[in-house]
Design a protein around this motif. Structure first.
Motif, PDB file in Angstrom:
ATOM      1  N   GLY A 239       0.816  -1.214   0.000  1.00 54.21           N
ATOM      2  CA  GLY A 239       0.000   0.000   0.000  1.00 54.21           C
ATOM      3  C   GLY A 239       0.844   1.256   0.000  1.00 54.21           C
ATOM      4  O   GLY A 239       0.510   2.251  -0.655  1.00 54.21           O
ATOM      5  N   PHE A 240       1.956   1.229   0.717  1.00 54.30           N
ATOM      6  CA  PHE A 240       2.857   2.383   0.767  1.00 54.30           C
ATOM      7  C   PHE A 240       3.431   2.685  -0.609  1.00 54.30           C
ATOM      8  O   PHE A 240       3.597   3.854  -0.989  1.00 54.30           O
ATOM      9  N   LEU A 241       3.731   1.631  -1.378  1.00 48.72           N
ATOM     10  CA  LEU A 241       4.319   1.817  -2.702  1.00 48.72           C
ATOM     11  C   LEU A 241       3.268   2.106  -3.769  1.00 48.72           C
ATOM     12  O   LEU A 241       3.617   2.346  -4.929  1.00 48.72           O
ATOM     13  N   GLY A 242       1.980   2.052  -3.411  1.00 49.35           N
ATOM     14  CA  GLY A 242       0.927   2.399  -4.346  1.00 49.35           C
ATOM     15  C   GLY A 242       0.371   1.251  -5.153  1.00 49.35           C
ATOM     16  O   GLY A 242      -0.396   1.467  -6.096  1.00 49.35           O
ATOM     17  N   PHE A 243       0.731  -0.007  -4.784  1.00 47.91           N
ATOM     18  CA  PHE A 243       0.244  -1.165  -5.526  1.00 47.91           C
ATOM     19  C   PHE A 243      -0.903  -1.874  -4.808  1.00 47.91           C
ATOM     20  O   PHE A 243      -1.394  -2.889  -5.303  1.00 47.91           O
ATOM     21  N   GLY A 244      -1.318  -1.368  -3.655  1.00 52.88           N
ATOM     22  CA  GLY A 244      -2.356  -2.031  -2.880  1.00 52.88           C
ATOM     23  C   GLY A 244      -3.680  -1.309  -2.975  1.00 52.88           C
ATOM     24  O   GLY A 244      -4.101  -0.870  -4.056  1.00 52.88           O
ATOM     25  N   VAL A 245      -4.335  -1.173  -1.826  1.00 52.77           N
ATOM     26  CA  VAL A 245      -5.609  -0.451  -1.760  1.00 52.77           C
ATOM     27  C   VAL A 245      -5.370   1.001  -2.148  1.00 52.77           C
ATOM     28  O   VAL A 245      -4.440   1.651  -1.662  1.00 52.77           O
ATOM     29  N   GLN A 246      -6.223   1.513  -3.016  1.00 53.63           N
ATOM     30  CA  GLN A 246      -6.014   2.845  -3.567  1.00 53.63           C
ATOM     31  C   GLN A 246      -6.787   3.906  -2.786  1.00 53.63           C
ATOM     32  O   GLN A 246      -7.890   3.651  -2.288  1.00 53.63           O
TER      33      GLN A 246
END
Length: 303
Positions: A239-246
């Motif tokens: 999520g921190f890198l932007g690949f998880g929950v938006q």
């Protein structure tokens, strides 16, 4: 007199503790495990009760209230105990709702990886020549990659969403379950009770899932707690890198990712979700340590 004394001593002799009593006693003897379980239960209760106890809607934007500090700092507002984020949303409310996403992702990923790992591990132990070697070869290849790097690669391929995050973490956490299940099952398959079950005509599914699997569950339960902790951390990292929950969904890793550009100026935006991830992972690890002590016969304290 000797007969009466023997009778009295027989009557007064205490019953040996049951397995559940031994488990409870050993687990409670580990104060860290009890504390971790209490923190974990409290987080689950807060997550379930978020719609009731959250002071605001986690998606509501308060114009003119952007990046407010916590109420105990200068410039804080009592209406926002933990302050607001860069869009003017209440941080405390988003933390409570974020627990739902983070804990749900960790739990679902752990269950999926445990089911898949147990099935592949049992089959690899039962058919050890060709199928077992092929499964362990792929398993060793997956374990040779750093888990976070592998998770980023899979998440980038699948695309950002909560479902894909669960699938990604489940795949990354699968190899430890396969290895542990196979090793434990291969030991159990050499036991006399398995030979007796084969002689009595037990089929392969019954032999694996009813005869062998129950005797492998103790280490697998402990492993599941460790995987649950790792899954929470992996979900936060993805999520921190932007690949998880938006965004704007309130997930702890996504909240950290949004706050990283304000760390030097408004550090509290990152402290609260980071602390939530740390406490949840620590609580699960402490609980897992207590389960390991309670389920390992060598570590049980009979008193």
């Amino acid at each position: 007199m000797s007969t009466n004394q023997a009778t009295v001593s027989t009557i007064q002799r205490p019953k040996p503790p049951t397995q559940w009593q031994l488990f409870y006693r050993t687990f409670c003897a580990n104060k860290g495990a009890v504390l971790g379980l209490m923190v974990l239960v409290a987080m689950i209760v807060l997550a379930l009760a978020a719609p009731i106890i959250a002071p605001h809607d986690p998606y509501e934007l308060f114009t003119g209230k952007e990046q407010l500090p916590p109420m105990f700092m200068e410039g804080g507002d009592k209406a926002f105990p933990f302050g607001t984020d860069d869009a003017g949303r209440d941080t405390l409310s988003r933390l409570l709702y974020g627990a739902r996403y983070s804990l749900f992702i960790g739990l679902c990923a752990t269950i999926l990886s445990m089911l898949g790992g147990i099935s592949l591990g049992l089959s690899a132990a039962f058919w050890a020549k060709r199928w077992g070697k092929a499964v362990m070869l792929v398993n060793d290849i997956l374990m040779s990659y750093p888990s976070l790097l592998l998770a980023i690669i899979i998440a980038a391929i699948l695309g950002p969403s909560m479902t894909n995050t669960i699938i990604t973490i489940a795949l990354v956490c699968l190899p430890p379950f396969i290895r542990l299940t196979r090793a434990t099952a291969m030991v159990e398959l050499q036991r006399d009770y398995v030979t007796a079950a084969r002689v009595m005509g037990a089929g392969t599914p019954r032999l694996l899932f009813i005869t062998v699997l129950p005797n492998c569950l103790a280490p697998l339960i402990v492993q599941a707690t460790m995987i649950f902790s790792a899954a929470i951390l992996e979900a936060g990292a993805i999520g921190f890198l932007g690949f998880g929950v938006q965004p704007p969904d309130a997930e702890w890793g996504a909240m950290l990712g949004t706050a990283r550009q304000y760390i030097q100026s408004n550090v509290w935006l990152a402290i609260f979700p980071g602390t939530a991830i740390f406490l949840s992972a620590l609580a699960v690890n402490l609980t897992g340590d207590g389960l390991r002590d309670a389920l390992d016969p060598k570590l049980k304290q009979v008193s």
